[in-house]
Design a protein around this motif. Structure first.
Motif, PDB file in Angstrom:
ATOM      1  N   THR A 142      22.211  48.545  11.372  1.00 27.46           N
ATOM      2  CA  THR A 142      22.290  48.174  12.863  1.00 27.46           C
ATOM      3  C   THR A 142      22.536  46.879  13.611  1.00 27.46           C
ATOM      4  O   THR A 142      23.218  46.648  14.562  1.00 27.46           O
ATOM      5  N   ASN A 143      21.430  46.107  13.097  1.00 25.78           N
ATOM      6  CA  ASN A 143      21.482  44.670  13.379  1.00 25.78           C
ATOM      7  C   ASN A 143      22.798  44.124  12.956  1.00 25.78           C
ATOM      8  O   ASN A 143      23.238  43.089  13.518  1.00 25.78           O
ATOM      9  N   LEU A 144      23.218  44.390  11.617  1.00 29.90           N
ATOM     10  CA  LEU A 144      24.498  43.897  11.022  1.00 29.90           C
ATOM     11  C   LEU A 144      25.733  43.995  11.964  1.00 29.90           C
ATOM     12  O   LEU A 144      26.580  43.198  12.414  1.00 29.90           O
ATOM     13  N   ALA A 145      25.902  45.511  12.360  1.00 24.28           N
ATOM     14  CA  ALA A 145      26.725  45.908  13.241  1.00 24.28           C
ATOM     15  C   ALA A 145      26.743  45.125  14.469  1.00 24.28           C
ATOM     16  O   ALA A 145      27.901  44.591  15.032  1.00 24.28           O
ATOM     17  N   PHE A 146      25.781  44.903  15.188  1.00 23.94           N
ATOM     18  CA  PHE A 146      25.844  44.268  16.557  1.00 23.94           C
ATOM     19  C   PHE A 146      26.121  42.829  16.284  1.00 23.94           C
ATOM     20  O   PHE A 146      26.913  42.338  17.162  1.00 23.94           O
ATOM     21  N   SER A 147      25.782  42.169  15.378  1.00 27.15           N
ATOM     22  CA  SER A 147      25.903  40.653  15.112  1.00 27.15           C
ATOM     23  C   SER A 147      27.481  40.490  14.644  1.00 27.15           C
ATOM     24  O   SER A 147      28.108  39.609  15.188  1.00 27.15           O
ATOM     25  N   MET A 148      27.985  41.417  13.880  1.00 31.44           N
ATOM     26  CA  MET A 148      29.695  41.389  13.713  1.00 31.44           C
ATOM     27  C   MET A 148      30.104  41.424  14.969  1.00 31.44           C
ATOM     28  O   MET A 148      31.208  40.629  15.065  1.00 31.44           O
ATOM     29  N   GLY A 149      29.768  42.183  15.906  1.00 26.84           N
ATOM     30  CA  GLY A 149      30.703  42.458  17.133  1.00 26.84           C
ATOM     31  C   GLY A 149      30.283  41.328  18.090  1.00 26.84           C
ATOM     32  O   GLY A 149      31.373  40.826  18.645  1.00 26.84           O
ATOM     33  N   MET A 150      29.136  40.839  18.147  1.00 28.25           N
ATOM     34  CA  MET A 150      28.823  39.998  19.204  1.00 28.25           C
ATOM     35  C   MET A 150      29.603  38.385  18.898  1.00 28.25           C
ATOM     36  O   MET A 150      29.840  37.957  19.891  1.00 28.25           O
ATOM     37  N   ALA A 151      29.405  37.927  17.562  1.00 27.90           N
ATOM     38  CA  ALA A 151      30.063  36.691  17.148  1.00 27.90           C
ATOM     39  C   ALA A 151      31.458  36.708  17.435  1.00 27.90           C
ATOM     40  O   ALA A 151      32.212  35.981  17.649  1.00 27.90           O
ATOM     41  N   ALA A 152      32.146  38.089  16.952  1.00 28.73           N
ATOM     42  CA  ALA A 152      33.541  37.996  16.852  1.00 28.73           C
ATOM     43  C   ALA A 152      34.134  38.033  18.436  1.00 28.73           C
ATOM     44  O   ALA A 152      35.192  37.490  18.759  1.00 28.73           O
ATOM     45  N   TYR A 153      33.227  38.576  19.061  1.00 31.97           N
ATOM     46  CA  TYR A 153      33.699  38.934  20.496  1.00 31.97           C
ATOM     47  C   TYR A 153      33.870  37.571  21.451  1.00 31.97           C
ATOM     48  O   TYR A 153      34.589  36.956  21.855  1.00 31.97           O
ATOM     49  N   PHE A 154      32.512  36.742  21.148  1.00 32.13           N
ATOM     50  CA  PHE A 154      32.563  35.354  21.746  1.00 32.13           C
ATOM     51  C   PHE A 154      33.732  34.533  21.230  1.00 32.13           C
ATOM     52  O   PHE A 154      34.267  33.764  22.105  1.00 32.13           O
ATOM     53  N   LEU A 155      34.267  34.799  19.945  1.00 36.29           N
ATOM     54  CA  LEU A 155      35.127  33.930  19.394  1.00 36.29           C
ATOM     55  C   LEU A 155      36.484  34.048  20.111  1.00 36.29           C
ATOM     56  O   LEU A 155      37.147  33.172  20.553  1.00 36.29           O
ATOM     57  N   ILE A 156      36.968  35.336  20.225  1.00 35.17           N
ATOM     58  CA  ILE A 156      38.250  35.462  20.661  1.00 35.17           C
ATOM     59  C   ILE A 156      38.375  35.789  22.096  1.00 35.17           C
ATOM     60  O   ILE A 156      39.493  35.506  22.799  1.00 35.17           O
ATOM     61  N   PHE A 157      37.045  35.851  22.804  1.00 32.92           N
ATOM     62  CA  PHE A 157      37.174  35.888  24.254  1.00 32.92           C
ATOM     63  C   PHE A 157      37.548  34.472  24.756  1.00 32.92           C
ATOM     64  O   PHE A 157      38.183  34.279  25.709  1.00 32.92           O
ATOM     65  N   ALA A 158      36.633  33.332  24.138  1.00 30.55           N
ATOM     66  CA  ALA A 158      36.983  31.922  24.364  1.00 30.55           C
ATOM     67  C   ALA A 158      38.303  31.786  24.169  1.00 30.55           C
ATOM     68  O   ALA A 158      38.972  31.058  24.988  1.00 30.55           O
ATOM     69  N   MET A 159      38.937  32.295  23.047  1.00 31.47           N
ATOM     70  CA  MET A 159      40.500  31.531  22.962  1.00 31.47           C
ATOM     71  C   MET A 159      41.396  32.447  23.939  1.00 31.47           C
ATOM     72  O   MET A 159      42.420  31.805  24.378  1.00 31.47           O
ATOM     73  N   TYR A 160      40.836  33.555  24.175  1.00 29.51           N
ATOM     74  CA  TYR A 160      41.780  34.353  25.269  1.00 29.51           C
ATOM     75  C   TYR A 160      41.702  33.742  26.352  1.00 29.51           C
ATOM     76  O   TYR A 160      42.776  33.540  27.276  1.00 29.51           O
ATOM     77  N   SER A 161      40.636  33.438  27.145  1.00 25.16           N
ATOM     78  CA  SER A 161      40.258  32.683  28.206  1.00 25.16           C
ATOM     79  C   SER A 161      40.954  31.336  28.418  1.00 25.16           C
ATOM     80  O   SER A 161      41.726  31.228  29.525  1.00 25.16           O
ATOM     81  N   GLN A 162      41.046  30.608  27.467  1.00 25.77           N
ATOM     82  CA  GLN A 162      41.837  29.297  27.341  1.00 25.77           C
ATOM     83  C   GLN A 162      43.182  29.499  27.033  1.00 25.77           C
ATOM     84  O   GLN A 162      44.127  28.983  27.819  1.00 25.77           O
ATOM     85  N   GLU A 163      43.620  30.056  25.971  1.00 25.06           N
ATOM     86  CA  GLU A 163      44.995  30.063  25.579  1.00 25.06           C
ATOM     87  C   GLU A 163      45.912  31.504  26.156  1.00 25.06           C
ATOM     88  O   GLU A 163      47.129  31.255  26.403  1.00 25.06           O
ATOM     89  N   GLY A 164      44.982  32.359  26.435  1.00 30.19           N
ATOM     90  CA  GLY A 164      45.783  33.441  27.348  1.00 30.19           C
ATOM     91  C   GLY A 164      45.698  33.487  28.650  1.00 30.19           C
ATOM     92  O   GLY A 164      46.903  34.051  29.259  1.00 30.19           O
ATOM     93  N   ARG A 165      45.036  32.997  29.432  1.00 36.69           N
ATOM     94  CA  ARG A 165      44.741  32.829  30.517  1.00 36.69           C
ATOM     95  C   ARG A 165      44.843  31.298  31.217  1.00 36.69           C
ATOM     96  O   ARG A 165      45.124  31.176  32.539  1.00 36.69           O
ATOM     97  N   GLY A 166      44.813  30.439  30.358  1.00 33.19           N
ATOM     98  CA  GLY A 166      45.231  28.868  30.740  1.00 33.19           C
ATOM     99  C   GLY A 166      43.969  28.348  31.419  1.00 33.19           C
ATOM    100  O   GLY A 166      43.931  27.390  32.234  1.00 33.19           O
ATOM    101  N   LEU A 167      42.997  28.822  31.215  1.00 33.76           N
ATOM    102  CA  LEU A 167      41.757  28.024  31.770  1.00 33.76           C
ATOM    103  C   LEU A 167      40.981  26.920  30.850  1.00 33.76           C
ATOM    104  O   LEU A 167      41.475  26.863  29.748  1.00 33.76           O
ATOM    105  N   ASP A 168      40.876  25.831  31.635  1.00 33.79           N
ATOM    106  CA  ASP A 168      40.089  24.752  30.886  1.00 33.79           C
ATOM    107  C   ASP A 168      38.933  25.249  30.166  1.00 33.79           C
ATOM    108  O   ASP A 168      38.344  26.412  30.288  1.00 33.79           O
ATOM    109  N   ALA A 169      38.130  24.476  29.404  1.00 32.39           N
ATOM    110  CA  ALA A 169      36.813  24.690  28.725  1.00 32.39           C
ATOM    111  C   ALA A 169      35.766  25.121  29.687  1.00 32.39           C
ATOM    112  O   ALA A 169      34.847  25.719  29.191  1.00 32.39           O
ATOM    113  N   LEU A 170      35.522  24.264  30.662  1.00 37.72           N
ATOM    114  CA  LEU A 170      34.499  24.528  31.796  1.00 37.72           C
ATOM    115  C   LEU A 170      34.855  25.822  32.483  1.00 37.72           C
ATOM    116  O   LEU A 170      33.794  26.615  32.719  1.00 37.72           O
TER     117      LEU A 170
END
Length: 450
Positions: free
Chosen positions: A266-294
């Motif tokens: 259960t902990n493995l599944a949660f961690s696999m999802g959380m780390a992956a989510y934060f990575l691609i969401f940060a990339m989508y926010s900046q490269e997909g939506r044009g937001l700056d780092a802040l």
């Protein structure tokens, strides 16, 4: 006995160890351009840290048992601070990856001493409060890491840009290290404990043999060596299972208890999802939506607010509903990610995502905050320490594996654009989050004596 500054000092150590796993997410686009790094290098910056951290945690805890928790905390903190400086000064992607691996290894020496110090320096209700503060600190470091990174990059301190995300650890580390010798009491394990470096090597190599093809295989077209590496990982794990040691790194007898196996998965599944989510969401926010780092960091604020609110309520809810509160948290996350998928497909304004992200953060809090206590309440008392170590290891290893897998999903769909790649990633995340609700049902009922 604990002194006035004991808890803030040890919590500072675990805060920076967790923060540095997540703070790089919003820095990745500028870091990638500055260092001319490819997709595999980007994944290694995140996953290399998590791999070294996760695979070294149990050995790091054993070092504290043998040589003293305060001494190992100080050593880990000093190495972590030096490795952070090396990350901030890295001239190229390869140097940064190497420094990140060293940083993760230092965190593996530093972090296990925190709970050990709390367990030996506090007792009764004071210990319970300290453990709750520990769990809250870890969660806040994870969900607000992106905001901290965005603030540092936007501030552009001394023209450092993304490098400030690492160099900020220098003053923090120096202050915490100076306090360590004054306020943290020394302690060791009461019985005779031996190190198991051979076991640590087998486990670390097995994890590396798994992660290497996950990150490099897609770019290289899955050549023969990738499948050989997967097979080697299995062989190394079997070799560990067959070896004998007086003080094994991980006692395989733990896994005879259903609570340990179910909790670990259960902990493995949660961690696999959380780390992956934060990575691609940060990339989508900046490269997909044009937001700056802040701006990208601020997008994570509703997640943090939802997480904080749910984490404060989770202990009471877990006492009343038991394992089902974890299942509810997983389902809450899955629903919020599905709504996010629809919103992204419709190119909804970022502002419309705020309530969805807050609910998603609440789902995270309902899973992460109670999972350790819920699992340990179902484990035999003599296995509690080993189970806690295995669960913590699974959390960090899951982060590394999640980054490797999401890289395959995300970059394979990137030809259709960042938004399409993010949607593919969200589908993967929904599936793995639903698995949490299913896996937690495997937990046995709590022991009456817990």
């Amino acid at each position: 006995m604990a002194r006035a500054g004991t808890l803030p000092t040890v919590l500072t150590g675990v805060f920076v160890a967790i923060l540095d796993f997540f703070i790089v997410n919003v820095a990745i686009p500028t870091m990638q351009r500055d260092l001319r790094a490819g997709p595999a290098a980007v994944e290694w910056v995140v996953a290399g840290y998590a791999l070294a951290y996760g695979s070294g945690l149990v050995l790091g805890g054993r070092l504290g048992d043998v040589f003293g928790r305060r001494r190992m905390f100080a050593l880990g903190l000093a190495l972590f601070t030096l490795a952070s400086v090396a990350c901030g000064l890295a001239p190229d992607a390869g140097s940064l990856v190497v420094a990140r691996v060293v940083q993760g290894a230092a965190a593996a020496v530093l972090a296990p001493q925190v709970l050990a110090v709390i367990r030996t320096a506090y007792s009764g209700t004071a210990q319970a409060r300290a453990v709750n503060a520990y769990a809250l600190t870890m969660g806040l470091a994870a969900v607000f890491g992106q905001l901290a990174g965005g603030l540092l990059i936007q501030a552009d301190l001394f023209g450092l840009g993304w490098r400030a995300c690492f160099l900020i650890n220098l003053p923090i580390g120096v202050v915490a290290l100076a306090a360590t010798w004054r306020v943290i009491p020394e302690s060791r394990a009461a019985g005779a404990v031996r190190l198991d470096p051979g076991g640590a090597a087998l486990v670390t190599l097995a994890l590396a043999a798994t992660l290497l093809p996950l990150i490099e295989g897609r770019e290289q077209g899955w050549p023969v060596w990738t499948w050989v590496s997967f097979a080697l990982a299995v062989a190394l794990l079997l070799a560990y299972a067959r070896r004998r040691h007086d003080s094994p790194l991980i006692d395989l007898a733990l896994f005879r208890e259903r609570a340990v196996t179910a909790g670990l998965l259960t902990n493995l599944a949660f961690s696999m999802g959380m780390a992956a989510y934060f990575l691609i969401f940060a990339m989508y926010s900046q490269e997909g939506r044009g937001l700056d780092a802040l701006q990208a960091g601020l997008v994570f604020t509703p997640i943090g607010a939802g997480y904080l609110a749910a984490s404060l309520a989770a202990p009471r809810l877990a006492a009343r509903f038991g394992r089902q509160i974890i299942a509810f948290g997983g389902l809450t996350r899955a629903v919020s990610l599905a709504v996010l998928l629809v919103a992204v497909a419709g190119n909804a304004p970022i502002g419309w995502l705020v309530p969805v992200l807050a609910v998603d953060g609440a789902g995270m809090g309902l899973v992460l905050s109670p999972i350790m206590g819920t699992v340990l309440s179902r484990v035999a008392p003599h296995h509690a320490g080993g189970a806690a170590g295995a669960l913590t290891t699974a959390q960090q290893v899951g982060g590394a594996l999640g980054v490797g897998i999401i890289g395959i999903v995300f970059y394979s769909a990137l030809s259709g654009g960042v938004t399409v790649a993010f949607q593919h990633g969200l589908v993967y995340l929904i599936v793995i989050t639903l698995a949490i609700a299913a896996l937690v049902q495997w937990l046995p009922r709590a022991r009456a004596a817990a």
